[in-house]
Design an enzyme around this catalytic site. Sequence first.
Site, PDB file in Angstrom:
ATOM      1  N   ASP A  67       0.937  -1.084  -0.073  1.00  0.00           N
ATOM      2  CA  ASP A  67       0.037   0.196  -0.024  1.00  0.00           C
ATOM      3  C   ASP A  67       0.882   1.015   0.087  1.00  0.00           C
ATOM      4  O   ASP A  67       1.922   1.310   0.672  1.00  0.00           O
ATOM      5  CB  ASP A  67      -0.838  -0.093   1.271  1.00  0.00           C
ATOM      6  CG  ASP A  67      -1.832   1.129   1.319  1.00  0.00           C
ATOM      7  OD1 ASP A  67      -2.753   1.130   0.733  1.00  0.00           O
ATOM      8  OD2 ASP A  67      -1.465   2.146   2.145  1.00  0.00           O
ATOM      9  N   GLU A 110       1.205  -0.571  -4.902  1.00  0.00           N
ATOM     10  CA  GLU A 110       0.050   0.471  -5.412  1.00  0.00           C
ATOM     11  C   GLU A 110       0.817   1.680  -5.507  1.00  0.00           C
ATOM     12  O   GLU A 110       1.493   2.260  -4.593  1.00  0.00           O
ATOM     13  CB  GLU A 110      -0.715   0.379  -4.325  1.00  0.00           C
ATOM     14  CG  GLU A 110      -1.936   1.268  -4.594  1.00  0.00           C
ATOM     15  CD  GLU A 110      -2.194   2.347  -3.468  1.00  0.00           C
ATOM     16  OE1 GLU A 110      -3.221   3.179  -3.678  1.00  0.00           O
ATOM     17  OE2 GLU A 110      -1.403   2.527  -2.431  1.00  0.00           O
TER      18      GLU A 110
END
Length: 385
Positions: A122, A148
């Site tokens: 993330d 990401e």
Amino acid sequence: LESRGGTEAEFRKMVDRCRAAGVDVYADVVINHMQAQDAGVGFGGTPFGKRNHPGLFGPADFHACGRNGNNWIQNFYDRWELQNCDLLGLPDLATESPSVQEKLAGYITRLAEAGVAGVRMDAAKHVPGDDLAAILRKSHGMRYVMHELLINDERTVRFSEYERTGDVMVFPYSFDLASAIRNEKFGDFFRNLMGYPWSQNAVVFVDNHDLERFRDRSNVLSVGDDGALYRLATVFMLAWPYGYPQIYSGYRFTSYDEGPPLLPSGHTAPALNADASCRAPFTCFHRDPQVKVALAFRNLAAGAFRAVHVGYDRSLVAFARESSDGTVPSWAIFHFGSREAQTRVPEGIPGGRWRDLLSGKTFSLHPGTPLRLPARSAHLFVRAE
């Protein structure tokens, strides 16, 4: 591994059941920051403060960038600020610190030991690529990594900085596809494809939990906006030979910060009913019949990864999948418009009997054969036996 989703034992049991069914599990790993509350107690009973997690991280393990009066990122095009200040007030971990790296690597290793096949890193653009590489080197057993990278250009960080340690999530694909569909300009989409990361390093998607909450809906597609158009865009993504496709199943919500439905205990409510049917407000979009057919088409066409005979005209798009020997075992045509369209089988498509997987019907087709496409529809053709 104790969380709102359940206990570590329950998590491991879920992973084991998925693996037994032939389903790999990947975890959403947050290593850039910790939570933003001033104080609280986690689901595992652990007390914490904003920059103090006893037994894990202390104040010295976080950045305090000293900018903007509150340490928050304001200029997302300032690389130093992007990777040293707090994202939306979330305390930024000092990922260059060897001790922080060891603890984060231990977390990833523990997930691998639980049977997790891969991780989604993330907020990866907020962590320097060298720091991520060091953390992953110190971890063991993780088979797959995706980063990401919520970027729409590469002015601040570049995809290539992260491709050396994993696949990269290509958000521009989502924006460009939505724009092409909404504005009927597929020429722009296909031109932009040429500037994306290599297909073997790319993770693509129509929507995810970030995009569905964008307040500007002009360049995103979500199931909550227009279910039929979103479904057709997902079928296109699965049929077009680029990247590793990701299908998003979330839940319907009415406010920006609304979380998933919760049980009285505070844990996340089940997504399925006792009879395995989908429980509202979860969408279970991965079960959609057209999505399942498109997955079958993608698997059947796996050996034909080159797109040929690509044609587009406003809301109409057609392309064939070519094998290494030059044969065309499959082709597809899409109509994203809101009214019925009349067209013809494109030149270059071999004549013969073709089976449309979406309708289950078989047709005798040759270049120039008339085709009628209802509004927002598609054909996914494979050679009829």
